[in-house]
Design a protein around this motif. Structure first.
Motif, short mmCIF file in Angstrom:
data_model
loop_
_atom_site.label_atom_id
_atom_site.label_comp_id
_atom_site.label_asym_id
_atom_site.label_seq_id
_atom_site.Cartn_x
_atom_site.Cartn_y
_atom_site.Cartn_z
N VAL A 3 0.85 -1.19 0.00
CA VAL A 3 0.00 0.00 0.00
C VAL A 3 0.88 1.24 0.00
O VAL A 3 1.83 1.32 0.79
N PRO A 4 0.59 2.23 -0.87
CA PRO A 4 1.35 3.48 -0.84
C PRO A 4 1.17 4.19 0.50
O PRO A 4 0.10 4.14 1.10
N TYR A 5 2.22 4.86 0.97
CA TYR A 5 2.17 5.55 2.26
C TYR A 5 1.01 6.55 2.35
O TYR A 5 0.45 6.74 3.42
N GLY A 6 0.65 7.15 1.23
CA GLY A 6 -0.45 8.12 1.23
C GLY A 6 -1.80 7.51 1.59
O GLY A 6 -2.72 8.24 1.96
N ASP A 7 -1.93 6.20 1.48
CA ASP A 7 -3.18 5.51 1.80
C ASP A 7 -3.15 4.88 3.19
O ASP A 7 -4.04 4.09 3.53
N ILE A 8 -2.13 5.21 3.98
CA ILE A 8 -1.97 4.64 5.33
C ILE A 8 -2.10 5.75 6.36
O ILE A 8 -1.51 6.81 6.21
N LYS A 9 -2.87 5.48 7.40
CA LYS A 9 -3.07 6.44 8.48
C LYS A 9 -2.88 5.70 9.82
O LYS A 9 -3.03 4.49 9.89
N PRO A 10 -2.60 6.44 10.88
CA PRO A 10 -2.55 5.79 12.19
C PRO A 10 -3.91 5.19 12.55
O PRO A 10 -4.94 5.76 12.20
N PHE A 11 -3.92 4.06 13.21
CA PHE A 11 -5.16 3.44 13.67
C PHE A 11 -5.28 3.72 15.15
O PHE A 11 -4.44 3.32 15.94
N ARG A 12 -6.34 4.43 15.55
CA ARG A 12 -6.45 4.92 16.91
C ARG A 12 -7.60 4.29 17.69
O ARG A 12 -8.02 4.82 18.69
N SER A 13 -8.13 3.19 17.23
CA SER A 13 -9.23 2.53 17.92
C SER A 13 -8.78 1.18 18.44
O SER A 13 -7.67 0.72 18.15
N GLU A 14 -9.69 0.52 19.14
CA GLU A 14 -9.41 -0.85 19.56
C GLU A 14 -9.58 -1.75 18.34
O GLU A 14 -10.55 -1.62 17.58
N LEU A 15 -8.66 -2.65 18.14
CA LEU A 15 -8.69 -3.53 16.98
C LEU A 15 -9.74 -4.62 17.17
O LEU A 15 -9.62 -5.44 18.08
N PRO A 16 -10.78 -4.64 16.31
CA PRO A 16 -11.78 -5.70 16.43
C PRO A 16 -11.26 -7.00 15.82
O PRO A 16 -10.27 -6.99 15.08
N SER A 17 -11.94 -8.09 16.10
CA SER A 17 -11.56 -9.35 15.47
C SER A 17 -11.90 -9.25 13.98
O SER A 17 -12.80 -8.51 13.58
N TYR A 18 -11.16 -10.00 13.16
CA TYR A 18 -11.41 -9.97 11.72
C TYR A 18 -12.85 -10.38 11.42
O TYR A 18 -13.55 -9.70 10.68
N LYS A 19 -13.30 -11.48 12.00
CA LYS A 19 -14.65 -12.00 11.72
C LYS A 19 -15.71 -10.98 12.09
O LYS A 19 -16.62 -10.71 11.30
N ASP A 20 -15.63 -10.40 13.30
CA ASP A 20 -16.61 -9.39 13.71
C ASP A 20 -16.57 -8.17 12.80
O ASP A 20 -17.60 -7.64 12.40
#
Length: 133
Positions: free
Chosen positions: A81-98
């Protein structure tokens, strides 16, 4: 000149960082595995927005030659992924399935809302067409 310099600076996340990113028409959370020149290799951990269906060059047109089915990236799938399409993730990481279940349901609701809007618009236009005669 200051604005131009800010545009040239890119946030390059550290390896192991959890980030949010856009890939095609979907949005995901994932882990940075490698940084390679202008891109980062990311491992998918959650789906934040399911990819849109259909032809992206002809949005909301059902009468195209190929109506694309777009699946969400798989759990632990790796993508560049190009850096321009990446942002910090500031939430709790949910499970993939949920997260996948929620993203699919949200996309279904959005398409249903658009469908209902189109049906009401069609009714209104048909009524106006009768009144205009």
């Amino acid at each position: 000149m200051e604005w131009l310099m800010m545009q040239q600076e890119k946030w390059i996340p550290e390896i192991g960082t959890i980030v949010a990113f856009t890939y095609k028409s979907g949005q995901y959370a994932g882990e940075v595995m490698e940084t390679n020149g202008p891109r980062a290799l990311l491992k998918v951990l959650a789906v934040l927005k399911h990819p849109e269906q259909g032809d992206l060059h002809n949005p909301y047109n059902p009468d195209v030659a190929m109506f694309h089915e777009r699946r969400a990236l798989s759990y632990t799938e790796k993508t560049n992924v190009p850096y321009g399409d990446i942002k910090p993730f500031r939430s709790e990481l949910p499970s993939y399935k949920d997260s996948l279940d929620l993203a699919v349901q949200a996309e279904i609701e959005a398409v249903d809302r658009l469908k209902r809007w189109a049906e009401r618009s069609l009714e209104q236009l048909q009524q106006l067409g009768k009144e205009y005669k």
